[in-house]
Write a protein that holds these residues in place. Structure first.
Motif, short mmCIF file in Angstrom:
data_model
loop_
_atom_site.label_atom_id
_atom_site.label_comp_id
_atom_site.label_asym_id
_atom_site.label_seq_id
_atom_site.Cartn_x
_atom_site.Cartn_y
_atom_site.Cartn_z
N ASP A 388 0.70 -1.23 0.00
CA ASP A 388 -0.12 0.14 -0.22
C ASP A 388 0.87 1.54 0.02
N PRO A 389 1.69 1.54 -0.72
CA PRO A 389 2.47 2.60 -1.11
C PRO A 389 1.72 3.86 -1.20
N THR A 390 2.17 5.20 -0.61
CA THR A 390 1.56 6.41 -0.73
C THR A 390 2.00 6.87 -1.95
N VAL A 391 1.05 7.36 -2.79
CA VAL A 391 1.08 8.06 -4.16
C VAL A 391 0.41 9.38 -4.27
N PHE A 392 1.28 10.31 -4.47
CA PHE A 392 0.49 11.57 -5.02
C PHE A 392 0.98 12.37 -6.07
N PRO A 393 0.06 12.85 -7.09
CA PRO A 393 0.62 13.51 -8.38
C PRO A 393 1.44 14.79 -7.85
N HIS A 394 2.25 15.22 -8.56
CA HIS A 394 2.99 16.76 -8.32
C HIS A 394 3.17 17.57 -9.31
N CYS A 395 2.89 18.90 -9.14
CA CYS A 395 3.16 19.92 -10.21
C CYS A 395 4.01 20.91 -9.56
N LEU A 396 4.98 21.38 -10.45
CA LEU A 396 5.96 22.38 -10.23
C LEU A 396 5.04 23.83 -10.09
N SER A 397 5.42 24.56 -9.24
CA SER A 397 4.85 25.97 -8.94
C SER A 397 5.55 26.86 -8.31
N LEU A 398 5.11 28.24 -8.68
CA LEU A 398 6.11 29.49 -8.28
C LEU A 398 5.39 29.84 -6.90
N PHE A 399 4.52 29.00 -6.40
CA PHE A 399 3.72 29.79 -5.17
C PHE A 399 4.69 29.80 -4.12
N PRO A 400 4.70 31.04 -3.48
CA PRO A 400 5.61 31.25 -2.11
C PRO A 400 4.85 30.86 -1.05
N LEU A 401 5.51 30.40 0.24
CA LEU A 401 4.94 30.13 1.20
C LEU A 401 5.19 31.20 2.38
N LYS A 402 4.26 32.07 2.39
CA LYS A 402 4.47 33.18 3.49
C LYS A 402 3.09 33.55 4.04
N LEU A 403 3.21 33.48 5.40
CA LEU A 403 1.99 33.67 5.96
C LEU A 403 1.61 35.08 6.71
N ALA A 404 0.36 35.40 6.54
CA ALA A 404 0.19 36.80 7.02
C ALA A 404 0.22 36.97 8.60
#
Length: 404
Positions: A388-404
């Motif tokens: 039962d391996p864990t498999v997820f699709p992945h896309c490259l993105s420019l989204f930054p990770l900054k919280l308000a």
């Protein structure tokens, strides 16, 4: 003269903005190193929004991680299976080595990945990260209230266009995490002895409040969650269960629903295998049985209306790809119990591409173009346990990770 220079600079900037915003993410990540000006432009909200509108998010591959069946320790290796046939390396390992510790992948959504510390761990954490730009944030987790479990399931609900905003020239990303918690409800029956019933609680984390809360919504379900956990489509998270149902949770309305799959497992003479995924903003259900490979999409949530999009007989698949498959139908038909491993196993589905394991080989099946290509061998994934391996699709993105 000064006005002419400013005008020329502005025109050059507009032209460069238009040209670069038409490029895919991969070259743009390298172009951010050209100069501070290019880095600022490529990292800006208008540029990321424009680039998204012109190119969209394209599938680059699948994230793959195994887990032990009977051991409480986690497997640390995380692999990325590339979709690009021209890629010099089809399989990359340790793609999350920019994080401060080894992790287990929990969910993936629009290029963002949610993961947790590998067990055993004295002080476990939850992370949200973007492997494209190697940015990450650590998320507070109420471990003192809920004992961490190796089988935690957390989904990400994130939509950059509607859930992000620009303030003071900075981009703040809004998202929610939804953790499923199985609980046991014990009650007394007037006619019978004490009885018990399993139900699911939904624990929701908001990036705005930076806190977890327990939703008032519960779902009575005693089935196990399997494969592709937390598939996000249009504000709704989906989990495939082993009870011929898909659990869905509307993140904003906080409403849960159990959706029956198109064909229950008992209608087949052998044990079928299935997975779920997203394509064109619709929930898809992929099933492999002795009859063949089926792909349905959900038209209506409340009427449980599924439409068959694609079907391929196993003999037909073998005739079209004799270099890959031999006695396919015979092998698939031999699986008559859950104890035996599936010969043909759909692992993940996204944007019309199916990651398919057949015996000890993984293939990419482009459903829309009816094309199957070799992805890798199981041994390329540094296998320790193929349960039962864990498999997820992945896309490259420019989204930054900054919280308000």
């Amino acid at each position: 003269m000064q006005k002419m220079k400013k005008l020329k600079s502005s025109l050059n900037g507009d032209i460069m903005f238009d040209i670069l915003s038409r490029l895919p993410v991969k070259p743009l990540l390298g172009m951010k190193r050209v100069s501070r000006g290019w880095r600022a432009m490529i990292s800006s909200f208008p540029f990321i929004k424009s680039q998204m509108e012109k190119t969209g998010l394209s599938l680059t591959g699948f994230i793959f991680q195994e887990k032990f069946q009977w051991c409480s320790d986690d497997i640390k290796t995380v692999s990325h299976i590339a979709l690009d046939s021209q890629s010099s390396k089809k399989v990359l390992h340790n793609v999350f080595d920019f994080l401060p510790e080894y992790v287990v992948i929990l969910a993936s959504c629009d290029g963002l990945v949610c993961c947790r510390s590998c067990f055993p761990c004295s002080d476990p954490s939850v992370y949200l990260c973007n492997p494209s730009n190697k940015e990450w944030i650590r998320i507070q987790w109420p471990w003192h209230k809920l004992k961490p479990s190796r089988n935690e399931s957390i989904g990400i609900a994130f939509d950059f266009d509607s859930d992000s905003r620009k303030e003071c020239n900075e981009i703040f990303v809004k998202f929610k995490l939804v953790k499923l918690q199985f609980c046991l409800d014990e009650y007394e029956d007037e006619d019978e002895d004490d009885d018990e019933e399993w139900y699911i609680e939904f624990h929701v984390y908001s990036s705005e409040t930076k806190e977890w809360k327990v939703s008032s919504e519960v779902c009575h379900c005693d089935h196990n969650l399997i494969k592709n956990k937390g598939v996000h489509i249009g504000g709704v998270l989906h989990w495939l269960t082993d009870g011929d149902q898909v659990l869905s949770f509307d993140v904003e309305k906080e409403l849960a629903l159990l959706i029956s799959v198109p064909v229950p497992a008992f209608e087949f003479s052998t044990v079928p295998e299935a997975c779920i995924g997203d394509h064109n903003g619709k929930l898809h259900y992929v099933l492999v049985s002795e009859i063949g490979l089926h792909v349905w999409y959900l038209e209506d949530y409340y009427e449980f209306k599924w439409t068959l999009k694609h079907f391929k007989d196993l003999d037909e698949i073998e005739r079209e790809y004799p270099q890959f498959f031999l006695n396919l139908k015979n092998h698939v038909s031999q699986r008559v119990s859950m104890e035996s491993s599936p010969w043909m196993n759909p692992l993940g589905f996204k944007d019309g591409v199916l990651l398919l394991k057949v015996c000890a080989t993984l293939y990419l099946y482009d459903i829309d173009n009816n094309k199957i290509s070799h992805a890798c061998y199981v041994q390329d994934l540094s296998p320790k346990s193929m349960h039962d391996p864990t498999v997820f699709p992945h896309c490259l993105s420019l989204f930054p990770l900054k919280l308000a």
